[in-house]
Design a protein around this motif. Structure first.
Motif, PDB file in Angstrom:
ATOM      1  N   GLY A  65       0.816  -1.215   0.000  1.00  0.00           N
ATOM      2  CA  GLY A  65       0.000   0.000   0.000  1.00  0.00           C
ATOM      3  C   GLY A  65       0.847   1.261   0.000  1.00  0.00           C
ATOM      4  N   HIS A  66       1.872   1.290   0.844  1.00  0.00           N
ATOM      5  CA  HIS A  66       2.746   2.466   0.880  1.00  0.00           C
ATOM      6  C   HIS A  66       3.511   2.637  -0.438  1.00  0.00           C
ATOM      7  N   LEU A  67       3.993   1.542  -0.996  1.00  0.00           N
ATOM      8  CA  LEU A  67       4.739   1.652  -2.264  1.00  0.00           C
ATOM      9  C   LEU A  67       3.850   2.142  -3.401  1.00  0.00           C
ATOM     10  N   LEU A  68       2.675   1.552  -3.525  1.00  0.00           N
ATOM     11  CA  LEU A  68       1.754   1.978  -4.573  1.00  0.00           C
ATOM     12  C   LEU A  68       1.371   3.442  -4.391  1.00  0.00           C
ATOM     13  N   ALA A  69       1.076   3.830  -3.171  1.00  0.00           N
ATOM     14  CA  ALA A  69       0.705   5.218  -2.902  1.00  0.00           C
ATOM     15  C   ALA A  69       1.855   6.172  -3.210  1.00  0.00           C
ATOM     16  N   ALA A  70       3.073   5.777  -2.874  1.00  0.00           N
ATOM     17  CA  ALA A  70       4.228   6.625  -3.183  1.00  0.00           C
ATOM     18  C   ALA A  70       4.384   6.803  -4.682  1.00  0.00           C
ATOM     19  N   LEU A  71       4.221   5.726  -5.434  1.00  0.00           N
ATOM     20  CA  LEU A  71       4.335   5.824  -6.896  1.00  0.00           C
ATOM     21  C   LEU A  71       3.255   6.746  -7.463  1.00  0.00           C
ATOM     22  N   ILE A  72       2.059   6.655  -6.924  1.00  0.00           N
ATOM     23  CA  ILE A  72       0.988   7.559  -7.356  1.00  0.00           C
ATOM     24  C   ILE A  72       1.353   8.991  -6.980  1.00  0.00           C
ATOM     25  N   GLY A  73       1.890   9.174  -5.800  1.00  0.00           N
ATOM     26  CA  GLY A  73       2.327  10.501  -5.394  1.00  0.00           C
ATOM     27  C   GLY A  73       3.370  11.071  -6.347  1.00  0.00           C
TER      28      GLY A  73
END
Length: 157
Positions: A65-73
């Motif tokens: 979740g954190h990795l996916l969210a960071a990539l979206i960020g």
């Protein structure tokens, strides 16, 4: 119906391990000369130690979740630059993406917001985020194995 309160010793164990995990992130960050402690990770630590049985607390959701969210960020940052408007869009998109990919971890939406507001470099940020989330999982597993938690962590990978 209100849930029952945990035993005071259980709350003490959870708090102690959460503090320990967050202090470890600070210490490793100091050693590396890069901050590892970002606000969303404190919320993740709270979930791992306070609600270890929830699906959103499990390692796959926490790390993924954190990795996916960071990539979206980072994608939103590339389009909008550092802006509060972009941060709001990134947070919402991160929530939707984590839900669709079965990586739901609510603190991760805040990771996308942090990326857009702070504009860190992709190359240093992502490996540090992986390290930080894996440390949270490791401390959560230690807590679960030492018997201080009401639920063994993790329940699934």
């Amino acid at each position: 119906m209100a849930s029952s309160r945990p035993h005071p010793l259980t709350a003490l164990h959870a708090s102690g391990f959460a503090v320990g995990a967050l202090l470890l992130l600070v210490g490793v960050g100091v050693l590396l000369g890069e901050p590892l402690l970002i606000p969303p990770l404190a919320a993740s630590a709270a979930l791992v130690h306070g609600a270890p049985g929830l699906p959103i607390s499990q390692p796959r959701n926490l790390v993924g979740g954190h990795l996916l969210a960071a990539l979206i960020g980072f994608a939103v940052l590339a389009v909008t630059g550092r802006s509060t408007w972009g941060a709001a869009v990134a947070g919402g998109l991160a929530l939707g993406a984590t839900l669709l990919t079965h990586l739901s971890h609510s603190p991760a939406a805040a990771t996308a917001v942090v990326v857009v507001l702070q504009g860190p470099g992709l190359a240093p940020f992502l490996p540090l985020l992986v390290l930080a989330t894996l440390l949270l999982v490791a401390i959560g597993a230690l807590h679960g194995r030492l018997g201080g938690s009401a639920v063994r962590y993790p329940l699934s990978w």
